[in-house]
Design an enzyme around this catalytic site. Structure first.
Site, PDB file in Angstrom:
ATOM      1  N   LYS A 183       0.838  -1.201   0.000  1.00 43.85           N
ATOM      2  CA  LYS A 183       0.000   0.000   0.000  1.00 43.85           C
ATOM      3  C   LYS A 183       0.866   1.241   0.000  1.00 43.85           C
ATOM      4  O   LYS A 183       1.931   1.261   0.640  1.00 43.85           O
ATOM      5  CB  LYS A 183      -0.851   0.031   1.268  1.00 43.85           C
ATOM      6  CG  LYS A 183      -1.680  -1.203   1.497  1.00 43.85           C
ATOM      7  CD  LYS A 183      -2.849  -1.210   0.583  1.00 43.85           C
ATOM      8  CE  LYS A 183      -3.606  -2.522   0.625  1.00 43.85           C
ATOM      9  NZ  LYS A 183      -4.328  -2.758  -0.622  1.00 43.85           N
ATOM     10  N   HIS A 321      -7.993  -8.125 -10.388  1.00 45.55           N
ATOM     11  CA  HIS A 321      -8.131  -7.876  -8.950  1.00 45.55           C
ATOM     12  C   HIS A 321      -8.837  -9.087  -8.337  1.00 45.55           C
ATOM     13  O   HIS A 321      -9.601  -9.776  -9.004  1.00 45.55           O
ATOM     14  CB  HIS A 321      -8.996  -6.624  -8.787  1.00 45.55           C
ATOM     15  CG  HIS A 321      -9.650  -6.479  -7.451  1.00 45.55           C
ATOM     16  ND1 HIS A 321     -10.907  -7.000  -7.185  1.00 45.55           N
ATOM     17  CD2 HIS A 321      -9.239  -5.878  -6.317  1.00 45.55           C
ATOM     18  CE1 HIS A 321     -11.228  -6.709  -5.939  1.00 45.55           C
ATOM     19  NE2 HIS A 321     -10.236  -6.034  -5.382  1.00 45.55           N
TER      20      HIS A 321
HETATM   21 MG    MG Z   1      -5.974  -2.282  -6.023  1.00 52.55          MG
END
Ligand code: MG
Length: 389
Positions: A183, A321
């Protein structure tokens, strides 16, 4: 041969987990069962699937709109031409009766859960794993080599935490992953850059670390991050801005020479067309992450792939995803660029069954029939609850 009943169970994601934008502990997923009138060993054959991770269960849309349309249709209109299988395309089309085009909202994932359950049902009727069934149905060669998989995570740890980002990625490496995603955007730029440097210490090869901003940056932030990230050999820079702001994405892409990844929040072939026409993405370089479970199912996803290919993107640039069994079978069947895994999180749906082999960064589906969801211990109770007569 007919579908006698369609059931939906809303299941909560377990555990505390959030990215820069959403708190996943509030998320739910629709687990769906298509019950057929075909019996084997005294039990009806039931197709099971769910609508991927990262959105919400759709009990209302499924029960009020989709189920009455499908169960109200003439049986033969839901079958393949030879009447030996159900037609996932016809089931999805019937589910969408009287729906206006555009503005997908939550119906795209509601339809997806049912459409994917039809693929699971067909694979079970044929007695083969979903990847083999999908490949055979689409006249593709039977895949044997597994598929590349990367471990996604890369969370933020408090300054005093005994565990660090590096520990987390080294742990993934011990599990057999050699490619990672972390992230960004949850801390100031300078500390995010330190995190990237730390994460790179876990990698053994260039271009095996991706970063994900989860669509949260403003123009200024996205461009600042783009310039600063350029110094690193990254696998990709994911969702730098709002997923539907194609003009801004084109601007960011002009200023960033490495690969950009996006697409998980696009739900149709037309969306894909707009992205590839106006988002400034570069065929042969950038990565498309549309997810069949959020986008009306495999039927629509195949159209999305066609649009992407016409725009110059190869199947190897499509990496959906959603790190779970359904996408593993789809990616394997279609020979796409890979799939993701979130080791240990997004349960009970995330990750793979113990029977799936992970070797040198590649994952191999097991030989269970259908998507093999029944082999995943975390899902067992929910599937039992859904399928008990
Ligand atoms: Mg993503």
């Amino acid at each position: 041969m007919r579908i006698t009943e369609i059931r939906q169970l809303s299941v909560n994601l377990r555990g505390k987990l959030r990215n820069a934008v959403v708190d996943f502990s509030q998320h739910t997923v629709s687990l769906v069962a298509l019950v057929s009138d075909v019996y084997r060993r005294g039990q009806p054959i039931i197709g099971i699937a769910f609508n991927s991770i990262g959105r919400f269960a759709q009990p209302g849309i499924i029960q009020d709109r989709l189920i009455p349309r499908i169960l109200g249709a003439k049986t033969e209109t839901l079958l393949s031409d030879d009447h030996r299988r159900f037609s996932p395309q016809a089931i999805a089309r019937t589910a969408m009766l009287n729906e206006k085009p555009g503005g997908h909202g939550d119906r795209s994932s509601a339809v997806a859960a049912i459409e994917l359950a039809a693929w699971d049902l067909n694979a079970k009727l044929a007695g083969e794993p979903a990847y083999a069934h999908i490949a055979r149905t689409l006249n593709k060669p039977l895949p044997t080599g597994g598929t590349p998989v990367y471990a996604a995570g890369g969370y933020y740890y408090p300054a005093k935490s005994k565990t660090t980002l590096l520990d987390e990625l080294l742990n993934y490496r011990d599990l057999g992953y050699n490619s990672f995603k972390i992230k960004i955007g949850g801390a100031p730029l300078h500390s995010d850059l330190q995190r990237v440097e730390m994460a790179l210490r876990a990698t053994q090869h260039p271009n095996t670390l991706a970063v994900d901003a989860n669509g949260r940056f403003t123009r200024e932030q996205a461009n600042q991050y783009g310039s600063a990230l350029q110094q690193f050999p990254l696998k990709w820079y994911e969702e730098p801005c709002d997923p539907l702001d194609y003009a801004l994405l084109a601007e960011i892409t002009r200023g960033y020479t490495g690969p950009i990844a996006t697409g998980e929040n696009l739900f149709s072939a037309i969306d894909t067309h707009n992205l590839t026409q106006f988002g400034g993405l570069r065929g042969q370089q950038d990565i498309l992450q549309m997810d069949p479970g959020l986008a009306y199912g495999l039927t629509e996803y195949l159209q999305m792939l066609k649009v992407a290919e016409q725009a110059g993107f190869s199947p190897s640039q499509c990496i959906p995803h959603g790190g779970h069994l359904i996408n593993l079978h789809i990616v394997t069947a279609l020979g796409l660029g890979g799939c993701e895994a979130y080791p240990g999180v997004f349960q009970p749906f995330g990750g793979y069954a113990p029977q799936c082999r992970l070797e040198d960064g590649r994952i191999f589906p097991s030989d269970a029939v259908g998507f093999g969801l029944e082999q995943k211990p975390e899902l067992k109770d929910f599937i039992n609850q859904l399928t008990e007569v």
